[in-house]
Design a protein around this motif. Structure first.
Motif, PDB file in Angstrom:
ATOM      1  N   TYR A   1       0.848  -1.156   0.052  1.00 30.43           N
ATOM      2  CA  TYR A   1      -0.064   0.134  -0.028  1.00 30.43           C
ATOM      3  C   TYR A   1       0.893   1.173  -0.015  1.00 30.43           C
ATOM      4  O   TYR A   1       0.611   2.136  -0.885  1.00 30.43           O
ATOM      5  N   ALA A   2       1.643   1.188   0.911  1.00 30.31           N
ATOM      6  CA  ALA A   2       2.980   2.657   1.051  1.00 30.31           C
ATOM      7  C   ALA A   2       3.592   2.794  -0.353  1.00 30.31           C
ATOM      8  O   ALA A   2       3.534   3.991  -0.693  1.00 30.31           O
TER       9      ALA A   2
ATOM     10  N   ALA B   1       3.206   8.357  -4.964  1.00 27.46           N
ATOM     11  CA  ALA B   1       2.895   9.567  -5.890  1.00 27.46           C
ATOM     12  C   ALA B   1       1.979  10.699  -5.068  1.00 27.46           C
ATOM     13  O   ALA B   1       2.392  11.885  -5.127  1.00 27.46           O
ATOM     14  N   ARG B   2       1.102   9.867  -4.383  1.00 23.78           N
ATOM     15  CA  ARG B   2       0.055  10.786  -3.682  1.00 23.78           C
ATOM     16  C   ARG B   2       0.629  11.388  -2.253  1.00 23.78           C
ATOM     17  O   ARG B   2       0.502  12.235  -2.139  1.00 23.78           O
TER      18      ARG B   2
ATOM     19  N   VAL C   1       0.628   5.635   9.623  1.00 31.70           N
ATOM     20  CA  VAL C   1      -0.418   5.243  10.329  1.00 31.70           C
ATOM     21  C   VAL C   1      -1.563   5.120   9.332  1.00 31.70           C
ATOM     22  O   VAL C   1      -2.502   4.127   9.238  1.00 31.70           O
ATOM     23  N   GLU C   2      -1.776   6.116   8.364  1.00 36.75           N
ATOM     24  CA  GLU C   2      -2.676   5.836   7.322  1.00 36.75           C
ATOM     25  C   GLU C   2      -2.671   4.394   6.552  1.00 36.75           C
ATOM     26  O   GLU C   2      -3.563   3.619   6.463  1.00 36.75           O
ATOM     27  N   THR C   3      -1.495   4.021   6.409  1.00 38.58           N
ATOM     28  CA  THR C   3      -1.011   2.699   5.534  1.00 38.58           C
ATOM     29  C   THR C   3      -1.533   1.857   6.436  1.00 38.58           C
ATOM     30  O   THR C   3      -2.193   0.761   5.903  1.00 38.58           O
ATOM     31  N   LEU C   4      -1.251   1.641   7.671  1.00 36.38           N
ATOM     32  CA  LEU C   4      -1.558   0.505   8.625  1.00 36.38           C
ATOM     33  C   LEU C   4      -3.114   0.582   8.929  1.00 36.38           C
ATOM     34  O   LEU C   4      -3.754  -0.682   8.833  1.00 36.38           O
ATOM     35  N   LEU C   5      -3.763   1.539   8.850  1.00 32.82           N
ATOM     36  CA  LEU C   5      -5.156   1.555   8.774  1.00 32.82           C
ATOM     37  C   LEU C   5      -5.871   1.126   7.741  1.00 32.82           C
ATOM     38  O   LEU C   5      -6.938   0.233   7.605  1.00 32.82           O
ATOM     39  N   LYS C   6      -5.509   1.815   6.541  1.00 30.18           N
ATOM     40  CA  LYS C   6      -6.101   1.220   5.048  1.00 30.18           C
ATOM     41  C   LYS C   6      -5.809  -0.018   4.781  1.00 30.18           C
ATOM     42  O   LYS C   6      -6.668  -0.820   4.153  1.00 30.18           O
TER      43      LYS C   6
ATOM     44  N   ILE D   1       8.517   6.571   6.000  1.00 25.76           N
ATOM     45  CA  ILE D   1       7.091   5.682   6.062  1.00 25.76           C
ATOM     46  C   ILE D   1       7.259   4.369   6.335  1.00 25.76           C
ATOM     47  O   ILE D   1       6.529   3.890   7.501  1.00 25.76           O
ATOM     48  N   GLU D   2       8.063   3.651   5.775  1.00 30.49           N
ATOM     49  CA  GLU D   2       8.162   2.272   6.021  1.00 30.49           C
ATOM     50  C   GLU D   2       8.830   1.966   7.262  1.00 30.49           C
ATOM     51  O   GLU D   2       8.424   1.009   7.852  1.00 30.49           O
TER      52      GLU D   2
END
Ligand SMILES: [Zn+2]
Length: 458
Positions: free
Chosen positions: A6-7, A12-13, A129-134, A440-441
Motif C-alpha cells: 500500500y505504502a 505519488a499521492r 498510520v494511514e497505511t496500517l489503517l487502510k 514511512i516504511e
C-alpha cells in the motif's frame, strides 16, 4: 493488503500531499503569516482525519495544536506521534534556487522551506498510520498525534499545554520525527539532548551615565564589571566555575561510547570545516564529548555604553550580557540557575549591582540505548535502511521531548529522516525523497514492533 505494498502504491499521492503542505508558508515568527498557520493546522487535521483518526484543532492562546487519536486497541500500549507544522522564515530569499514555498523536485530531493523540518518528517508518521489503517483495517497499538505550531520559536506555550493535557496525551512511547541521520546512509537514534538555562545579566553602577573625564577613575564601570564576571565564569582549563556545575553529570553509557567510536568523527576535519586552528573547551574532553555529553557556558551578546560611530566619553550607568548554559543529565535548570546567580553576585566588583534574569530554560534528556522502545526503533530502521543505526546525542534542545519523559512518563524515541545537508533553517532547504518514502516504511515497522508488546517499559 500488505502494508508495504500500500505504502509503495501511494507514493505519488504522498509526495503530492507533501508539496501541498510546503506551499503553505506557515512561518511562526512573522505576523503576516498568522493566517497561514491556521490554514496549516486545518490542513494537518484534515490529513489525519483522512488517515482514519479522530482529529481536532485545539485553539491555544497562540498557534493551534492538532490532537488526533485512534484508540481501537484496548489493553495495548499507546504511541504518541509528535511533529510541528510551523517553519523558519525563508530569508535571504535571493539565495534560493527556486522559491521557498513553491516545492521543486531536483534529482532525488524536494526543495522548499519546511520540506525536511518538519513537514516531510511529520508526514512520515501520518502516512505510516494511514497505511496500517487502510491496508490492515486496524493498528496493533493505540495511536495519538500531538502536532504543534510554535516549535521554531522555542515552543514557549507547549510545556504548560502538555502539563494541562497530560491525561489526553498519556502514552507509553513518544515518537519524535524531527531530526537527521548522522550521515547519508547512516540512520541514527538520538540518546541525549542538552537542556538550557538562558539568562540576561544586568549590571548597574551610578544613577546616570557619567563623563569619563570628570568621573573616570572614581566611578564603577558596568561594562568592565561584565568583562570581569564573564572572564571569571571559566578557569584556565575552560571549566565553568559555577559551584557544583559538574557534580550531577551522568557519563555516556558503554553502548553510546562504542557507537561514537565507530562514527569516524575526525577532529582535524571538524576544525577545517569551521576554518579554525583550535576548538577551545573543557580540558580533558574530546570535541564530541564537549558537544554532546558535557555542560557548557557561552556568552551571546554584550550591550551598553556608546557603540555609535565616533567617540563619546561615557561611563555607562548600566550594561547587560546574554549568557546561557547547555545542561546534560542530571543537571537541573533551577539548581543551575541558583548557583549561577550566586556566582555572578560573588564576581560582581564593588560599586556595581547585578541582576540575573531567566529568559528561557529546558531540562536535558538522556535515554538508554537498551530501552525496549529504542531497540524496536533500531530494528525498524535496520530493516528498511539495511544499516545498523548509530546512537548519537545532540547538543541542541527539543523542549517537548523531556516533557514527554518527565510529565507523561512516556519513553521518547527520536528517529529523524533528514540528512545533514538538508539546509535546515537556511536557503535551499530540501528533503531527500528516498528518505521520505523509506521513513514511512520505518515508522510502519516501528508501530508493528511496538505491537509485539515487548517495547513498553513504563
Ligand atoms: Zn523541527
Amino acid at each position: 493488503m500488505d502494508p508495504l505494498g500500500y505504502a509503495r502504491e501511494h507514493r505519488a499521492r504522498f509526495l503530492e500531499a507533501l508539496k501541498e503542505f510546503v506551499r503553505i508558508p506557515s512561518v511562526s515568527t512573522l505576523p503576516e503569516h498568522y493566517p497561514d498557520l491556521a490554514r496549516a493546522a486545518d490542513w494537518v487535521a484534515h490529513r489525519l482525519t483522512g488517515a482514519g483518526l479522530t482529529a481536532r484543532v485545539i485553539p491555544s492562546d497562540h498557534w493551534p495544536v492538532i490532537y488526533a487519536e485512534w484508540m481501537g486497541a484496548p489493553g495495548r500500549p499507546t504511541l504518541l506521534c509528535y511533529g510541528h507544522y510551523d517553519v523558519q522564515p525563508p530569508d535571504p530569499l535571493e539565495l534560493w534556487t527556486s522559491p521557498p514555498f513553491e516545492p521543486a523536485e531536483r534529482g532525488d530531493d524536494l526543495y522548499g522551506r519546511g520540506a525536511s523540518d518538519d513537514k516531510g518528517q511529520l508526514l512520515t508518521e501520518v502516512f505510516a498510520v494511514e497505511t496500517l489503517l487502510k491496508a490492515g483495517g486496524s493498528l496493533p497499538v493505540n495511536v495519538k498525534f500531538f502536532i504543534e505550531g510554535e516549535e521554531e520559536i522555542g515552543s514557549p506555550r507547549m510545556i504548560p499545554f502538555i502539563r494541562k493535557h497530560r491525561q489526553m496525551l498519556q502514552a507509553d512511547v513518544a515518537l519524535v520525527c524531527d531530526g537527521s541521520f548522522f550521515a547519508a546512509e547512516r540512520p541514527a537514534l538520538v540518546t541525549g539532548l542538552r537542556g538550557l538555562v538562558y539568562t540576561e545579566v544586568e549590571l548597574r553602577g551610578a544613577n546616570r551615565d557619567l563623563h569619563s573625564g570628570i568621573f573616570g577613575g572614581a566611578a564603577p564601570n558596568p561594562l568592565e564589571g561584565l568583562a570581569r564576571i564573564i572572564a571569571g565564569l571559566k578557569d584556565r582549563k575552560n571549566r565553568v566555575t559555577v559551584p557544583r556545575f559538574y557534580t550531577p553529570i551522568i557519563p555516556p553509557s558503554d553502548a553510546e561510547r562504542r557507537s561514537w567510536d565507530a562514527l569516524g568523527f575526525r577532529e582535524d576535519e571538524y576544525l577545517q570545516g569551521l576554518g579554525i586552528e583550535d576548538a577551545p573547551g573543557e580540558a580533558g574532553h574530546s570535541i564530541l564529548d564537549r558537544r554532546w555529553a558535557r555542560p557548557t557556558l557561552e556568552v551571546h551578546g554584550i550591550a551598553g555604553g556608546f557603540i555609535g560611530p565616533g567617540a563619546k566619553t561615557v561611563i555607562p550607568a548600566r550594561a547587560t550580557a546574554k549568557i546561557s548554559m547547555r545542561l546534560v543529565p542530571d543537571q537541573r535548570p533551577r539548581v543551575v540557575l541558583r548557583a549561577f546567580t550566586r556566582k555572578v553576585q560573588r564576581l560582581t566588583p564593588p560599586g556595581l549591582h547585578a541582576e540575573v534574569r531567566l529568559l528561557g530554560s529546558g531540562a536535558p534528556l538522556a535515554l538508554s540505548p537498551d530501552a525496549p522502545a529504542l531497540r524496536s526503533a533500531a530494528q525498524a530502521l535496520e530493516d528498511v535502511f539495511h544499516r545498523v543505526p548509530v546512537y548519537m546525542r545532540e547538543g541542541g534542545s527539543v523542549p517537548v521531548a523531556a516533557e514527554f519523559q518527565n510529565v507523561l512518563h512516556a519513553s521518547p524515541v527520536l528517529m529523524g529522516f533528514g540528512l545533514p545537508d538538508d539546509n535546515l533553517h537556511s536557503p535551499n532547504e530540501k528533503f531527500h525523497l528516498p528518505n521520505f518514502f523509506r521513513g514511512i516504511e520505518a515508522v510502519i515497522g516501528f508501530v508493528q514492533r511496538l505491537g509485539d508488546g515487548s517495547a513498553v517499559t513504563s
